[in-house]
Scaffold this motif. Sequence first.
Motif, PDB file in Angstrom:
ATOM      1  N   GLU A  83      -9.057   3.346   5.434  1.00 31.71           N
ATOM      2  CA  GLU A  83      -8.633   3.979   4.186  1.00 31.71           C
ATOM      3  C   GLU A  83      -8.825   3.067   2.977  1.00 31.71           C
ATOM      4  OE1 GLU A  83      -4.957   6.222   4.338  1.00 31.71           O
ATOM      5  OE2 GLU A  83      -4.873   5.951   6.520  1.00 31.71           O
ATOM      6  N   TYR A  84      -9.810   2.192   3.026  1.00 26.58           N
ATOM      7  CA  TYR A  84     -10.029   1.280   1.911  1.00 26.58           C
ATOM      8  C   TYR A  84     -10.411   2.019   0.627  1.00 26.58           C
ATOM      9  CZ  TYR A  84     -11.574  -2.814  -0.715  1.00 26.58           C
ATOM     10  OH  TYR A  84     -11.718  -3.789  -1.662  1.00 26.58           O
ATOM     11  N   ALA A  85     -10.955   3.208   0.776  1.00 30.00           N
ATOM     12  CA  ALA A  85     -11.316   3.994  -0.414  1.00 30.00           C
ATOM     13  C   ALA A  85     -10.090   4.480  -1.174  1.00 30.00           C
ATOM     14  CB  ALA A  85     -12.175   5.191  -0.011  1.00 30.00           C
ATOM     15  N   ASP A  86      -8.942   4.517  -0.512  1.00 35.60           N
ATOM     16  CA  ASP A  86      -7.702   4.922  -1.168  1.00 35.60           C
ATOM     17  C   ASP A  86      -7.343   3.875  -2.223  1.00 35.60           C
ATOM     18  OD1 ASP A  86      -4.967   5.256  -1.862  1.00 35.60           O
ATOM     19  OD2 ASP A  86      -4.548   6.221   0.056  1.00 35.60           O
ATOM     20  N   PRO A  87      -7.133   4.276  -3.488  1.00 32.33           N
ATOM     21  CA  PRO A  87      -6.821   3.303  -4.537  1.00 32.33           C
ATOM     22  C   PRO A  87      -5.604   2.436  -4.222  1.00 32.33           C
ATOM     23  CG  PRO A  87      -7.346   5.421  -5.509  1.00 32.33           C
ATOM     24  CD  PRO A  87      -7.272   5.643  -4.022  1.00 32.33           C
ATOM     25  N   ALA A  88      -4.606   3.000  -3.555  1.00 35.92           N
ATOM     26  CA  ALA A  88      -3.413   2.214  -3.229  1.00 35.92           C
ATOM     27  C   ALA A  88      -3.732   1.129  -2.212  1.00 35.92           C
ATOM     28  CB  ALA A  88      -2.312   3.139  -2.693  1.00 35.92           C
ATOM     29  N   VAL A  89      -4.583   1.439  -1.249  1.00 39.04           N
ATOM     30  CA  VAL A  89      -4.971   0.447  -0.243  1.00 39.04           C
ATOM     31  C   VAL A  89      -5.835  -0.634  -0.873  1.00 39.04           C
ATOM     32  CG1 VAL A  89      -6.233   0.088   1.917  1.00 39.04           C
ATOM     33  CG2 VAL A  89      -4.793   2.128   1.632  1.00 39.04           C
ATOM     34  N   ARG A  90      -6.750  -0.210  -1.768  1.00 44.82           N
ATOM     35  CA  ARG A  90      -7.600  -1.185  -2.445  1.00 44.82           C
ATOM     36  C   ARG A  90      -6.762  -2.099  -3.335  1.00 44.82           C
ATOM     37  NH1 ARG A  90     -11.177   2.458  -3.552  1.00 44.82           N
ATOM     38  NH2 ARG A  90     -10.609   2.713  -5.740  1.00 44.82           N
ATOM     39  N   LEU A 102      -5.455   0.507   8.609  1.00 46.49           N
ATOM     40  CA  LEU A 102      -5.360   1.022   7.252  1.00 46.49           C
ATOM     41  C   LEU A 102      -6.464   0.447   6.379  1.00 46.49           C
ATOM     42  CD1 LEU A 102      -3.740   2.670   5.158  1.00 46.49           C
ATOM     43  CD2 LEU A 102      -2.380   0.597   4.744  1.00 46.49           C
ATOM     44  N   ARG A 151       2.928   2.250   2.416  1.00 49.65           N
ATOM     45  CA  ARG A 151       2.970   2.859   3.746  1.00 49.65           C
ATOM     46  C   ARG A 151       4.153   2.309   4.533  1.00 49.65           C
ATOM     47  NH1 ARG A 151      -2.169   5.218   4.242  1.00 49.65           N
ATOM     48  NH2 ARG A 151      -2.849   5.435   2.073  1.00 49.65           N
ATOM     49  N   ALA A 155       0.816  -1.212   0.000  1.00 47.34           N
ATOM     50  CA  ALA A 155       0.000   0.000   0.000  1.00 47.34           C
ATOM     51  C   ALA A 155       0.852   1.265   0.000  1.00 47.34           C
ATOM     52  CB  ALA A 155      -0.926   0.008   1.205  1.00 47.34           C
TER      53      ALA A 155
END
Length: 427
Positions: A328-335, A324, A309, A307
């Motif tokens: 922050e699942y809406a964050d494209p990197a996290v998804r 995280l 981080r 992600a």
Amino acid sequence: MTQTRTRLERGRSALGPALELVHTGRAPTRAVLTAELGVTRATAGAVAAELEALGLIQVDSRPGAAAGAQGRPSHRLTVAPDGPVVLAAQVHVDGFRAALVGLGGRIVATAPGCMTVPADPAAVLDAVVAAGAGLLRECGRRCLGAGLAVPSAVAEPEGTALNPLHVAWPAGAPVRELFRRSLAQAGIPGPGGAPAPGAVVQAPAAGHPARGHAAPAGQAGNDINLAALAEYRHGAGRGARQLLCVATGHRGVGGALVLDGRLHTGSSGLALEVGHLTVRQDGHPCHCGSRGCLDVETDPLAFLTAAGRAPGPEVSLLKEARALLRDEYADPAVRAATHLLLDRLGRGLAGLVNILNPDRIVLGGLHRDLLEAAPEQLGAVVAQHSLWGRSAGVPIQPCTLDYNSLVGAAELAWQPVLDDPLAALGG
């Protein structure tokens, strides 16, 4: 001799099996207990009465009838709410946790401890036992034994931590003897009121001991083995015949297999090291000497890295990864990191499905959170890469116990009581 006592003598050998049925929730009423034990109603009543007299279960002779039910409702059976407890202890990469656990897998009290786990295992074992002793002083309940979960494969019969990859302990650390010493110094009793034998617990390779024999003292096992046992008895694994459990710890990945109620641990306690299955040929170097293992491709550190981080210095990696994913699942990197790890995990599970053909898979730690974030993806990957996954889908479910390694450690601390309640309680 009274008629009740005569019935009890005939059913004395049923005390342990009866207690286990109530303990695991498989006998919620006396009628079910009678059927499960294959005894007369009178004998089942005498057995239940004796277990109640020992302070282990509670019998409600006047339960309310369900709406529309006919006939007199059967006596309800539950574990005694104020009954004895066992001390369960767990050491993980970021410290330890001690808990008091009653029958039924119920956590009565718990105390976390954050510390940098030292290279000397005795130091952290002394600390976790001291925390448990404090809990016992506060609650004032009778303690019937103790069990420990450690983040390492544990070799039997030696009871040594064979290769603790994520803590700084030396290979072959004698965790069984060190735990025994800590318990003795703290004065924590074992079954029957005797000094605790320091049971560092795991199911034996052939399952738990035969009825009428106390569990051998000092067996050792890792946290995921114990988590699987707890989920089988009290959580998402209930009713499975071949249960595969795969989970992240604070670092790394572990697995366990429960076959017809018994942990499969191999010839010397080292089976199901699933963390060292290769899922990426050109992946990250693993502590085992290989590359691309589940252990380094799907654990909390791998998720944070994917992600983008950097891990924080003060919060455990597992807590940080979970936060995280949750916040922050809406964050494209996290998804994207979530889908990447699910693909790697699915490939590993597919190989295990091909080899083991389980009828259920349960996932714990960060894997549970990843599954809940995108459940359809994981099932699709497993089906795509496994023969049996395509022909007959294997249910993949999240673990349901928050502290399943602790509950599992308690399980085999309870085992002498389940095998012979009278002997374990000094009767």
